[in-house]
Design an enzyme around this catalytic site. Structure first.
Site, PDB file in Angstrom:
ATOM      1  N   SER A   1       8.624 -17.380 -10.315  1.00 24.71           N
ATOM      2  CA  SER A   1       8.008 -16.070 -10.127  1.00 24.71           C
ATOM      3  C   SER A   1       6.550 -16.075 -10.606  1.00 24.71           C
ATOM      4  CB  SER A   1       8.863 -15.009 -10.832  1.00 24.71           C
ATOM      5  OG  SER A   1       8.502 -13.709 -10.454  1.00 24.71           O
TER       6      SER A   1
ATOM      7  N   ASP B   1      15.063 -11.074  -1.246  1.00 23.00           N
ATOM      8  CA  ASP B   1      14.281 -10.867  -2.466  1.00 23.00           C
ATOM      9  C   ASP B   1      13.392  -9.627  -2.296  1.00 23.00           C
ATOM     10  OD1 ASP B   1      12.541 -10.983  -4.648  1.00 23.00           O
ATOM     11  OD2 ASP B   1      12.474 -13.171  -4.633  1.00 23.00           O
TER      12      ASP B   1
ATOM     13  N   HIS C   1      15.962 -12.135  -6.094  1.00 21.74           N
ATOM     14  CA  HIS C   1      14.933 -12.805  -6.898  1.00 21.74           C
ATOM     15  C   HIS C   1      15.526 -13.701  -7.986  1.00 21.74           C
ATOM     16  CE1 HIS C   1      10.682 -13.192  -7.717  1.00 21.74           C
ATOM     17  NE2 HIS C   1      10.845 -12.895  -8.998  1.00 21.74           N
TER      18      HIS C   1
END
Length: 199
Positions: free
Chosen positions: A100, A149, A180
């Site tokens: 991320s 996501d 995610h």
């Protein structure tokens, strides 16, 4: 930069960059799933947002602060050069692994420099659409993402992948069916992929 170094028995060093709100401890289990023998250099972001650690600022969810991203990218690359000297490790055998926010910092480095032979980006975004990428021939990238996501939609993943490929990078793209979160199937795919780059 806040970090921890764990000596391994291989020449390869896995460089770990956590997601928003993480610490330098978060990705160590993942790194050990990929290699039990590589060195580990794991970083903690020191940009604080609502009490959470990040590697660069953002204006809002999904809206990156591009000026700060550029500054923090150069700082990251400079730190790796210094760490290679400090710990006696090979800068050319560093493989960054980010999730991320951490993956976005690695992506930013790749958008600016042919900085790594191999990189793993878990659930990344497009870092900066204003840039013309360098020649990334000889650069190998593993990207994984969730098909549903909400933070990083599939269109974002596809754009990042195609942009890197158009610059000459060899990109392997893996999707899982979720969002995610990190899932074991993407870890297993990453383990298979990274084996060719572990010295």
């Amino acid at each position: 930069m806040i970090h921890q170094f764990i000596q391994g028995t291989k020449d390869t060093t896995l460089v770990l960059l956590h997601g928003t709100g993480g610490t330098e401890q978060d990705l160590i289990p993942l790194a050990k799933e990929l290699s039990t023998e590589a060195n580990i250099l794991t970083l903690r972001g020191d940009v604080i947002e609502n009490g959470m650690s990040r590697f660069f600022r953002r204006h809002a969810e999904g809206v990156l602060d591009l000026e700060d991203l550029k500054k923090q990218t150069e700082r990251f690359l400079h730190f790796l050069d210094e760490a290679a000297t400090t710990y006696g490790i090979d800068r050319d055998k560093m493989i960054p692994l980010g999730y991320s926010n951490g993956a976005n910092l690695i992506g930013s480095a790749l958008y600016r420099h042919p900085a790594f032979t191999a990189s793993l980006l878990f659930h990344p975004m497009v870092p900066d659409r204003s840039l013309t990428l360098p020649d990334l021939s000889g650069t190998n990238v593993f990207i994984s993402a969730g098909e549903r996501d909400p933070i990083c939609p599939k269109t974002e993943t596809e754009e990042l992948t195609s942009t890197l490929r158009n610059a000459g990078a060899d990109v392997e793209l893996f999707y899982h069916s979720g969002g995610h979160e990190l899932r074991m199937e993407e870890v297993e795919a990453a383990r298979t992929w990274i084996a060719a780059y572990l010295d």
